[in-house]
Scaffold this active site. Structure first.
Site, PDB file in Angstrom:
ATOM      1  N   ARG A  11       0.826  -1.227   0.000  1.00  0.00           N
ATOM      2  CA  ARG A  11       0.000   0.000   0.000  1.00  0.00           C
ATOM      3  C   ARG A  11       0.855   1.271   0.000  1.00  0.00           C
ATOM      4  O   ARG A  11       0.512   2.263   0.655  1.00  0.00           O
ATOM      5  CB  ARG A  11      -0.956   0.037   1.198  1.00  0.00           C
ATOM      6  N   SER A  61     -10.780  -0.008   3.234  1.00  0.00           N
ATOM      7  CA  SER A  61     -10.138  -0.294   4.526  1.00  0.00           C
ATOM      8  C   SER A  61      -9.649   1.014   5.122  1.00  0.00           C
ATOM      9  O   SER A  61      -8.920   1.755   4.463  1.00  0.00           O
ATOM     10  CB  SER A  61      -8.942  -1.217   4.326  1.00  0.00           C
ATOM     11  N   GLU A 106      -5.182   4.224   6.074  1.00  0.00           N
ATOM     12  CA  GLU A 106      -4.840   3.987   4.664  1.00  0.00           C
ATOM     13  C   GLU A 106      -5.217   5.179   3.778  1.00  0.00           C
ATOM     14  O   GLU A 106      -4.447   5.564   2.906  1.00  0.00           O
ATOM     15  CB  GLU A 106      -5.540   2.711   4.171  1.00  0.00           C
TER      16      GLU A 106
HETATM   17  C1  LIG Z   1     -15.560   0.210  -1.265  1.00  0.00           C
HETATM   18  C2  LIG Z   1     -14.065   0.417  -1.427  1.00  0.00           C
HETATM   19  C3  LIG Z   1     -13.241  -0.682  -1.617  1.00  0.00           C
HETATM   20  C4  LIG Z   1     -11.852  -0.511  -1.791  1.00  0.00           C
HETATM   21  N1  LIG Z   1     -11.059  -1.610  -1.980  1.00  0.00           N
HETATM   22  C5  LIG Z   1      -9.730  -1.475  -2.132  1.00  0.00           C
HETATM   23  C6  LIG Z   1      -8.885  -2.628  -2.305  1.00  0.00           C
HETATM   24  O1  LIG Z   1      -9.355  -3.753  -2.357  1.00  0.00           O
HETATM   25  N2  LIG Z   1      -7.557  -2.426  -2.447  1.00  0.00           N
HETATM   26  C7  LIG Z   1      -6.999  -1.180  -2.433  1.00  0.00           C
HETATM   27  O2  LIG Z   1      -5.776  -1.083  -2.561  1.00  0.00           O
HETATM   28  N3  LIG Z   1      -7.762  -0.080  -2.257  1.00  0.00           N
HETATM   29  C8  LIG Z   1      -9.108  -0.193  -2.120  1.00  0.00           C
HETATM   30  N4  LIG Z   1      -9.892   0.927  -1.931  1.00  0.00           N
HETATM   31  C9  LIG Z   1      -9.267   2.259  -1.871  1.00  0.00           C
HETATM   32  C10 LIG Z   1      -9.324   3.048  -3.201  1.00  0.00           C
HETATM   33  O3  LIG Z   1     -10.373   2.615  -4.011  1.00  0.00           O
HETATM   34  C11 LIG Z   1      -8.026   2.948  -4.003  1.00  0.00           C
HETATM   35  O4  LIG Z   1      -6.947   3.432  -3.235  1.00  0.00           O
HETATM   36  C12 LIG Z   1      -8.107   3.750  -5.301  1.00  0.00           C
HETATM   37  O5  LIG Z   1      -6.980   3.485  -6.107  1.00  0.00           O
HETATM   38  C13 LIG Z   1      -8.236   5.249  -5.075  1.00  0.00           C
HETATM   39  O6  LIG Z   1      -8.502   5.837  -6.341  1.00  0.00           O
HETATM   40  P1  LIG Z   1      -9.234   7.250  -6.460  1.00  0.00           P
HETATM   41  O7  LIG Z   1      -9.154   7.640  -7.878  1.00  0.00           O
HETATM   42  O8  LIG Z   1     -10.586   7.166  -5.854  1.00  0.00           O
HETATM   43  O9  LIG Z   1      -8.276   8.145  -5.556  1.00  0.00           O
HETATM   44  P2  LIG Z   1      -8.702   9.454  -4.755  1.00  0.00           P
HETATM   45  O10 LIG Z   1      -9.410   9.045  -3.507  1.00  0.00           O
HETATM   46  O11 LIG Z   1      -9.383  10.410  -5.638  1.00  0.00           O
HETATM   47  O12 LIG Z   1      -7.259  10.031  -4.342  1.00  0.00           O
HETATM   48  C14 LIG Z   1      -6.435   9.343  -3.428  1.00  0.00           C
HETATM   49  C15 LIG Z   1      -5.029   9.959  -3.443  1.00  0.00           C
HETATM   50  O13 LIG Z   1      -4.464   9.721  -4.738  1.00  0.00           O
HETATM   51  C16 LIG Z   1      -4.131  10.967  -5.331  1.00  0.00           C
HETATM   52  N5  LIG Z   1      -4.392  10.912  -6.764  1.00  0.00           N
HETATM   53  C17 LIG Z   1      -5.555  10.695  -7.424  1.00  0.00           C
HETATM   54  N6  LIG Z   1      -5.365  10.762  -8.744  1.00  0.00           N
HETATM   55  C18 LIG Z   1      -4.048  11.039  -8.921  1.00  0.00           C
HETATM   56  C19 LIG Z   1      -3.220  11.261 -10.050  1.00  0.00           C
HETATM   57  N7  LIG Z   1      -3.693  11.235 -11.300  1.00  0.00           N
HETATM   58  N8  LIG Z   1      -1.912  11.537  -9.842  1.00  0.00           N
HETATM   59  C20 LIG Z   1      -1.396  11.588  -8.606  1.00  0.00           C
HETATM   60  N9  LIG Z   1      -2.128  11.396  -7.504  1.00  0.00           N
HETATM   61  C21 LIG Z   1      -3.436  11.130  -7.668  1.00  0.00           C
HETATM   62  C22 LIG Z   1      -4.988  11.992  -4.651  1.00  0.00           C
HETATM   63  O14 LIG Z   1      -4.419  13.292  -4.762  1.00  0.00           O
HETATM   64  C23 LIG Z   1      -5.006  11.467  -3.239  1.00  0.00           C
HETATM   65  O15 LIG Z   1      -3.808  11.804  -2.583  1.00  0.00           O
HETATM   66  C24 LIG Z   1     -11.286   0.788  -1.757  1.00  0.00           C
HETATM   67  C25 LIG Z   1     -12.141   1.891  -1.553  1.00  0.00           C
HETATM   68  C26 LIG Z   1     -13.506   1.709  -1.398  1.00  0.00           C
HETATM   69  C27 LIG Z   1     -14.391   2.902  -1.186  1.00  0.00           C
END
Ligand SMILES: Cc1cc2nc3c(=O)[nH]c(=O)nc-3n(C[C@H](O)[C@H](O)[C@H](O)COP(=O)(O)OP(=O)(O)OC[C@H]3O[C@@H](n4cnc5c(N)ncnc54)[C@H](O)[C@@H]3O)c2cc1C
Length: 388
Positions: free
Chosen positions: A166, A269, A380
């Protein structure tokens, strides 16, 4: 492209967070870079947001610009059976599930167990998303980024991304230290946010993946998934069956987004699984899970999907610690926020929650686990304008 400014509650899966000062959607790479660059030059905070599924935002909002890359593009750069697979390049804004769905349809192996993870492709390398025995570290080849410290576009090869459980160079650049471009590293435990936070120093423009071709999955590395598929760990199964099985497991745990189900109004998580030195893990009760800690880069493409075991470290289960410290599923409910009724690692908004209440719950859980087991849980999600 300017549009009406939404509250962050409308842009995040927790459905929490007040308004940003400014909101911009960008449709080209040049516009994305220009938007971030303008904020940096003006010394204004910037939050590059994907699906908002890994952020916890303050109730009073964000005193800067939220930038959303709304591109959706998967480019196949090469596909050949002879040199081992498909090379694809995906624009950062593309929803991650589009990639997993396309991979199943085309017979690209290596992301089938990562189905159902919400959010954008650009965010996947940030925390090296992983689930059910796979991590993106196993299939990412390069990440093209806008390096805010050097004000230039760079291509980071997999060896430069510093993937771990992570984490990556991108995520670590949210704290002061060498990855953020600072010479001095503050005390690790102090974790001072870097000048780039809450967006990494490296803004992802697109991600390159190298995927094997086939109709069968990578070897199944996760016992619960193997059991549902009725195959031994290490065996392959049809891509479509693996994807469907993972989605079933995720739905049972409230880890598949569903507007109608408050158990999924979370950031996934809330805490990472603690990785402990062996001596510390030995002090945990006998029943506490102990998992091997593996290198994120697979040892081979023919063996299990994950890498070599580090004998000095042990990973335990944050969910087990939380439950055994007295904060089982449904803790805090009924109430505006509470532990999911399907998974003790998900802290959820039941519809009328606030970020302040969610963080109080997180502190209660973290402090209870520390008192009972001496282990400090780390959040996380990226905390925006708030802290634990
Ligand atoms: C129901 C649920 C289940 C999930 N299951 C998992 C799982 O199984 N495994 C897991 O690892 N995670 C899981 N996650 C967490 C999450 O979905 C992941 O971390 C996902 O990759 C976040 O993507 P996002 O676009 O929503 O990021 P955001 O929440 O929009 O951003 C998160 C961070 O990433 C940065 N970011 C976003 N886009 C960029 C970019 N283009 N360049 C640089 N930085 C950027 C943001 O600035 C911020 O710091 C889960 C979340 C939920 C709600």
């Amino acid at each position: 492209m300017g549009v009406t400014t939404p509250r962050l509650a409308e842009l995040t899966t927790l459905r929490l967070g007040g308004p940003p000062a400014r909101y911009v959607e960008t449709e080209t790479e040049a516009d994305l870079v220009a938007a971030v660059r303008a904020c940096d030059e003006a010394g204004e905070p910037v939050l590059v947001l994907g699906g908002g599924s890994n952020v916890v935002v303050a109730d009073d909002g964000f005193p800067g610009t939220v930038v959303r890359d709304v591109r959706r593009e998967i480019v196949v750069e090469g596909e050949t059976g002879t040199c081992g697979g498909a090379s694809i390049r995906v624009a950062a804004g593309t929803p991650w599930e589009d990639v997993v769905e396309r991979a199943e349809a085309e017979g690209w192996v290596g992301v089938e167990a990562l189905t159902g993870i919400p959010g954008s492709t650009g965010a996947t390398p940030v925390q090296n998303v992983g689930a059910y025995g796979q991590e993106v570290a196993g299939v990412v080849s390069t990440v093209r980024v806008w390096d805010r410290a050097q004000a230039r576009v760079r291509t980071l090869a997999v060896g430069e991304l510093g993937f771990g459980y992570r984490t990556s160079v991108l995520k670590r650049s949210l704290w002061r230290g060498p990855d953020a471009g600072d010479e001095a590293t503050p005390d690790e435990a102090a974790r001072v946010p870097s000048r780039w936070a809450p967006t990494p120093r490296f803004v992802v423009l697109d991600v390159g993946f190298q995927l094997r071709l086939g109709t069968l999955s990578a070897p199944i590395a996760y016992p619960e998934l193997a059991a549902l598929l009725d195959v031994p760990v290490g065996r392959r199964a049809p891509l479509s069956e693996v994807r469907a099985a993972v989605r079933r497991l995720r739905a049972r745990k409230g880890m598949l987004l569903d507007d109608a189900d408050h158990d999924t109004w979370s950031a996934g998580s809330f805490f990472t699984n603690p990785v402990l030195p062996v001596a510390l893990a030995d002090r945990l009760p006998d029943g506490a899970p102990r998992y091997p800690v593996r290198s994120p880069v697979p040892e081979s493409t023919t063996g299990p999907s994950l890498g070599a075991v580090d004998p000095t470290l042990v990973k335990t289960s944050a969910a087990w610690l939380i439950e055994h410290a007295g904060f089982g599923r449904g803790f805090g409910l009924p109430g505006p926020v509470g532990v999911s009724t399907k998974h003790s690692l998900a802290l959820t908004n039941r519809g009328d929650g606030t970020t302040a209440a969610l963080l109080d719950l997180a502190r209660t859980v973290r402090d209870g686990v520390r008192e009972r087991f001496g282990v400090v849980l780390e959040p996380e999600p990226v905390l925006v304008g708030v802290s634990l």
